[in-house]
Design an enzyme around this catalytic site. Structure first.
Site, PDB file in Angstrom:
ATOM      1  N   GLY A 174       0.761  -1.231   0.000  1.00  0.00           N
ATOM      2  CA  GLY A 174       0.000   0.000   0.000  1.00  0.00           C
ATOM      3  C   GLY A 174       0.796   1.287   0.000  1.00  0.00           C
ATOM      4  O   GLY A 174       0.256   2.342  -0.329  1.00  0.00           O
ATOM      5  N   ASP A 175       2.081   1.229   0.364  1.00  0.00           N
ATOM      6  CA  ASP A 175       2.934   2.426   0.341  1.00  0.00           C
ATOM      7  C   ASP A 175       4.329   2.003  -0.112  1.00  0.00           C
ATOM      8  O   ASP A 175       5.334   2.314   0.519  1.00  0.00           O
ATOM      9  CB  ASP A 175       2.977   3.074   1.727  1.00  0.00           C
ATOM     10  CG  ASP A 175       3.617   4.463   1.712  1.00  0.00           C
ATOM     11  OD1 ASP A 175       3.812   5.016   0.609  1.00  0.00           O
ATOM     12  OD2 ASP A 175       3.925   4.994   2.794  1.00  0.00           O
ATOM     13  N   LEU A 176       4.370   1.294  -1.240  1.00  0.00           N
ATOM     14  CA  LEU A 176       5.579   0.585  -1.641  1.00  0.00           C
ATOM     15  C   LEU A 176       6.501   1.467  -2.486  1.00  0.00           C
ATOM     16  O   LEU A 176       6.784   1.180  -3.636  1.00  0.00           O
ATOM     17  CB  LEU A 176       5.210  -0.698  -2.392  1.00  0.00           C
ATOM     18  CG  LEU A 176       6.351  -1.716  -2.562  1.00  0.00           C
ATOM     19  CD1 LEU A 176       6.892  -2.141  -1.220  1.00  0.00           C
ATOM     20  CD2 LEU A 176       5.874  -2.921  -3.354  1.00  0.00           C
ATOM     21  N   ASN A 180      10.564   2.229   1.568  1.00  0.00           N
ATOM     22  CA  ASN A 180       9.959   1.187   2.393  1.00  0.00           C
ATOM     23  C   ASN A 180      10.390  -0.211   1.971  1.00  0.00           C
ATOM     24  O   ASN A 180       9.800  -1.207   2.398  1.00  0.00           O
ATOM     25  CB  ASN A 180       8.433   1.307   2.361  1.00  0.00           C
ATOM     26  CG  ASN A 180       7.951   2.500   3.164  1.00  0.00           C
ATOM     27  OD1 ASN A 180       8.664   3.002   4.032  1.00  0.00           O
ATOM     28  ND2 ASN A 180       6.749   2.965   2.880  1.00  0.00           N
TER      29      ASN A 180
END
Length: 270
Positions: A174-176, A180
């Site tokens: 979701g926040d790749l 991260n």
């Protein structure tokens, strides 16, 4: 939270600290301003770990303010690690989700992506859900800040035809973005700081393309070999990048609003 005394610690940046424990192990302690952010990250990490597809740090404990996870000894990116990440992402996405927008089990509906709120409300089909719950809320906030983006409004109106073949809900990080993806001392890629939810698998890959990632071509090739991507996926990258660009516009201002407008025009061209 861990049951072991802390011996020393160093600040990693922001509100995160690397802490050495009395038993010689190391953890990362992160402070969040909102209880829901702690609960969302805990649930997201555990949901990603349950797929047994990509390494994620184990949760050691949490309260309403702090989250403690195992530290990862960092190293350099490797081609083999990138290919393993591509295969692992494919398996992670195939692990699935209950619906588009569904939060991880025990995760809050009112979650976060970075410092921005993100509501995990479910929808039956990806195009309408993406417009209603991922693009339009942030578009309204950006407009309130003085940046009109009619191109994004046109994308929302045409999402049914722009979305490509229907896909089942995927289990997303979701926040790749590349920050991260943490490369360990043995060359493996670990995923940290998720904004996990049920979504379209192309969204995670589009995030990797947005800010670049080491060995990205090898990641994508290994992914496509494991779980072939639908025809035209590269042309849809700007469509999936609209969400993180709008989030960045909300948080950081006009430069990202202009990038969102460019991405919207590219998405409309197909």
């Amino acid at each position: 939270m861990t049951g072991v005394a802390a011996v020393s610690g160093t600040r990693l940046g922001g509100t995160a600290h690397r802490v050495t424990l009395a038993d010689g192990s190391a953890v990362v302690a992160k402070r969040h301003d909102h209880r829901s952010a702690v609960l969302a990250e805990v649930a997201g990490l555990r949901w990603l770990a349950a797929a047994d597809a990509v390494p994620v740090p184990a949760v050691r404990g949490h309260d309403d303010e702090w989250l403690v996870v195992d530290a990862v000894a960092t190293g350099s990116p490797s081609g083999a690690g990138a290919e393993a990440l591509g295969r692992g992402l494919a398996r992670l996405h195939e692990a699935g989700a209950d619906a588009f927008g569904s939060p991880p089990p025990a995760g809050p509906v009112d979650a976060w992506i970075g410092l921005a709120p993100m509501r995990n409300t479910t929808g039956e089909d990806w195009p309408s859900w993406y417009a209603e719950h991922r693009l339009l809320p942030y578009l309204r906030t950006v407009a309130d800040q003085g940046f009109a983006l009619p191109e994004v409004e046109r994308v929302c109106a045409r999402l049914d035809e722009l979305a490509g073949p229907a896909e089942p809900p995927a289990r997303l990080h979701g926040d790749l973005w590349s920050g991260n993806v943490l490369w360990s001392a043995d060359g493996r890629a670990w995923l940290i700081d998720p904004a996990a939810h049920g979504g379209h698998r192309e969204t995670d890959l589009a995030m990797l393309h947005l800010f670049g990632c080491a060995h990205l071509d090898r990641i994508v090739a290994a992914y496509d070999e494991t779980a072939p991507l639908a025809a035209g996926w590269r042309a849809r990258i700007p469509l999936h990048q609209l969400f993180p660009l709008l989030v960045h516009a909300v948080l950081f201002g006009g430069g990202y609003a202009r990038q969102a407008a460019q991405a919207a025009r590219a998405a409309l061209r197909g």
